[in-house]
Design a protein around this motif. Structure first.
Motif, mmCIF file in Angstrom:
data_model
loop_
_atom_site.group_PDB
_atom_site.id
_atom_site.type_symbol
_atom_site.label_atom_id
_atom_site.label_comp_id
_atom_site.label_asym_id
_atom_site.label_seq_id
_atom_site.Cartn_x
_atom_site.Cartn_y
_atom_site.Cartn_z
ATOM 1 N N ASP A 278 41.838 36.269 30.089
ATOM 2 C CA ASP A 278 41.825 35.388 31.253
ATOM 3 C C ASP A 278 41.599 36.240 32.496
ATOM 4 O O ASP A 278 41.907 37.431 32.524
ATOM 5 C CB ASP A 278 43.165 34.653 31.395
ATOM 6 N N SER A 279 41.073 35.620 33.522
ATOM 7 C CA SER A 279 40.896 36.300 34.807
ATOM 8 C C SER A 279 41.966 35.821 35.766
ATOM 9 O O SER A 279 42.379 34.664 35.737
ATOM 10 C CB SER A 279 39.514 35.987 35.390
ATOM 11 N N LEU A 280 42.398 36.733 36.610
ATOM 12 C CA LEU A 280 43.368 36.410 37.648
ATOM 13 C C LEU A 280 42.733 36.732 38.999
ATOM 14 O O LEU A 280 41.846 37.571 39.092
ATOM 15 C CB LEU A 280 44.647 37.240 37.463
ATOM 16 N N THR A 281 43.220 36.080 40.031
ATOM 17 C CA THR A 281 42.698 36.309 41.374
ATOM 18 C C THR A 281 43.518 37.382 42.058
ATOM 19 O O THR A 281 44.748 37.301 42.123
ATOM 20 C CB THR A 281 42.751 35.010 42.199
ATOM 21 N N CYS A 282 42.816 38.385 42.581
ATOM 22 C CA CYS A 282 43.477 39.436 43.356
ATOM 23 C C CYS A 282 44.031 38.805 44.630
ATOM 24 O O CYS A 282 43.307 38.105 45.348
ATOM 25 C CB CYS A 282 42.484 40.548 43.681
ATOM 26 N N GLU A 283 45.278 39.059 44.889
ATOM 27 C CA GLU A 283 45.921 38.462 46.060
ATOM 28 C C GLU A 283 45.613 39.228 47.345
ATOM 29 O O GLU A 283 46.091 38.851 48.413
ATOM 30 C CB GLU A 283 47.426 38.355 45.818
ATOM 31 N N GLN A 284 44.768 40.241 47.238
ATOM 32 C CA GLN A 284 44.367 40.959 48.449
ATOM 33 C C GLN A 284 42.920 40.634 48.820
ATOM 34 O O GLN A 284 42.639 40.269 49.953
ATOM 35 C CB GLN A 284 44.544 42.466 48.267
ATOM 36 N N CYS A 285 41.987 40.750 47.877
ATOM 37 C CA CYS A 285 40.571 40.530 48.213
ATOM 38 C C CYS A 285 40.061 39.156 47.777
ATOM 39 O O CYS A 285 38.998 38.732 48.203
ATOM 40 C CB CYS A 285 39.690 41.618 47.611
ATOM 41 N N GLY A 286 40.790 38.484 46.896
ATOM 42 C CA GLY A 286 40.388 37.162 46.443
ATOM 43 C C GLY A 286 39.398 37.148 45.290
ATOM 44 O O GLY A 286 38.981 36.093 44.836
ATOM 45 N N GLU A 287 38.997 38.313 44.801
ATOM 46 C CA GLU A 287 38.068 38.379 43.672
ATOM 47 C C GLU A 287 38.825 38.276 42.357
ATOM 48 O O GLU A 287 40.006 38.603 42.266
ATOM 49 C CB GLU A 287 37.251 39.682 43.731
ATOM 50 N N HIS A 288 38.111 37.807 41.333
ATOM 51 C CA HIS A 288 38.712 37.660 40.009
ATOM 52 C C HIS A 288 38.539 38.946 39.208
ATOM 53 O O HIS A 288 37.502 39.607 39.296
ATOM 54 C CB HIS A 288 38.063 36.508 39.240
ATOM 55 N N ALA A 289 39.554 39.268 38.415
ATOM 56 C CA ALA A 289 39.510 40.424 37.521
ATOM 57 C C ALA A 289 40.255 40.056 36.246
ATOM 58 O O ALA A 289 41.180 39.237 36.268
ATOM 59 C CB ALA A 289 40.144 41.640 38.179
ATOM 60 N N VAL A 290 39.839 40.672 35.140
ATOM 61 C CA VAL A 290 40.516 40.369 33.873
ATOM 62 C C VAL A 290 41.972 40.804 33.957
ATOM 63 O O VAL A 290 42.299 41.822 34.567
ATOM 64 C CB VAL A 290 39.808 41.030 32.662
ATOM 65 N N GLU A 291 42.829 40.000 33.325
ATOM 66 C CA GLU A 291 44.266 40.176 33.502
ATOM 67 C C GLU A 291 44.787 41.547 33.073
ATOM 68 O O GLU A 291 45.732 42.051 33.676
ATOM 69 C CB GLU A 291 45.024 39.071 32.759
ATOM 70 N N HIS A 292 44.179 42.175 32.083
ATOM 71 C CA HIS A 292 44.724 43.464 31.645
ATOM 72 C C HIS A 292 44.382 44.608 32.603
ATOM 73 O O HIS A 292 44.891 45.713 32.452
ATOM 74 C CB HIS A 292 44.289 43.789 30.206
ATOM 75 N N LEU A 293 43.574 44.335 33.630
ATOM 76 C CA LEU A 293 43.275 45.356 34.628
ATOM 77 C C LEU A 293 43.859 45.030 36.004
ATOM 78 O O LEU A 293 43.553 45.699 36.989
ATOM 79 C CB LEU A 293 41.760 45.578 34.723
#
Length: 176
Positions: free
Chosen positions: A140-155
């Motif tokens: 799953d992807s999560l949203t970075c709470e700083q830049c707003g971009e999505h990244a895979v959850e394990h990273l």
């Protein structure tokens, strides 16, 4: 291997060069040693220890790709490839051993020397020092709470209670 296969590699890579020839001959060696060049979806796995031209030939001729998760980069700076057949359990590591460089001969001459050589003379063969990597997983992807971009959850990293991507995360070290 046939001239048409070499041309496919050149077309994909954008030019011919000694590095591309090394990858081309690595696949020829794979065929001689394991009898498999291109199989199923993720049946064949290649772990490359370099990010040089030869990897493009491996990708074109074997079907291994980063996107499918069966072409993996293990940064070691060596002209080495490890191949794994998930179905048969066969595996093989090969390291380019030809000591001639472009300093000794011209680029075109070196490329032709590599293409004309028997793969057995170009590579040192052994068993990989690691197991076949696991199959690619979908995260799953999560949203970075700083830049707003999505990244895979394990990273994603947690920092001060916030989910932060690797680009925004400031790594804490104490000097080592």
């Amino acid at each position: 291997m046939e001239a048409l296969s070499w041309q496919r590699c050149v077309d994909f890579h954008g030019h011919s060069c000694p590095g591309l020839a090394i990858g081309f001959k690595a696949v020829e060696a794979l065929e001689q040693q394991m009898g498999l060049v291109c199989g199923g979806d993720e049946e064949l796995v290649c772990v490359t220890e370099n990010d040089a031209c030869g990897v493009d030939a491996v990708q074109v001729l074997t079907g291994c790709s980063l996107g499918k998760g069966n072409l993996l980069y293990r940064e070691r700076g060596k002209m080495a490839f490890s191949f794994f057949n998930r179905t048969t359990g066969q595996n093989l590591r090969m390291v380019f051993k030809l000591s001639v460089s472009r300093k000794d001969v011209g680029r075109e001459e070196l490329q032709q020397m590599i293409l004309d050589a028997d793969p057995a003379t170009l590579f040192q063969f052994s068993q990989p020092g690691f197991s076949v990597p696991e199959k690619a997983r979908i995260f799953d992807s999560l949203t970075c709470e700083q830049c707003g971009e999505h990244a895979v959850e394990h990273l994603i990293r947690l920092h001060e209670g916030k989910k932060i991507c690797l680009d925004c995360f400031e790594r804490y070290t104490r000097g080592w």
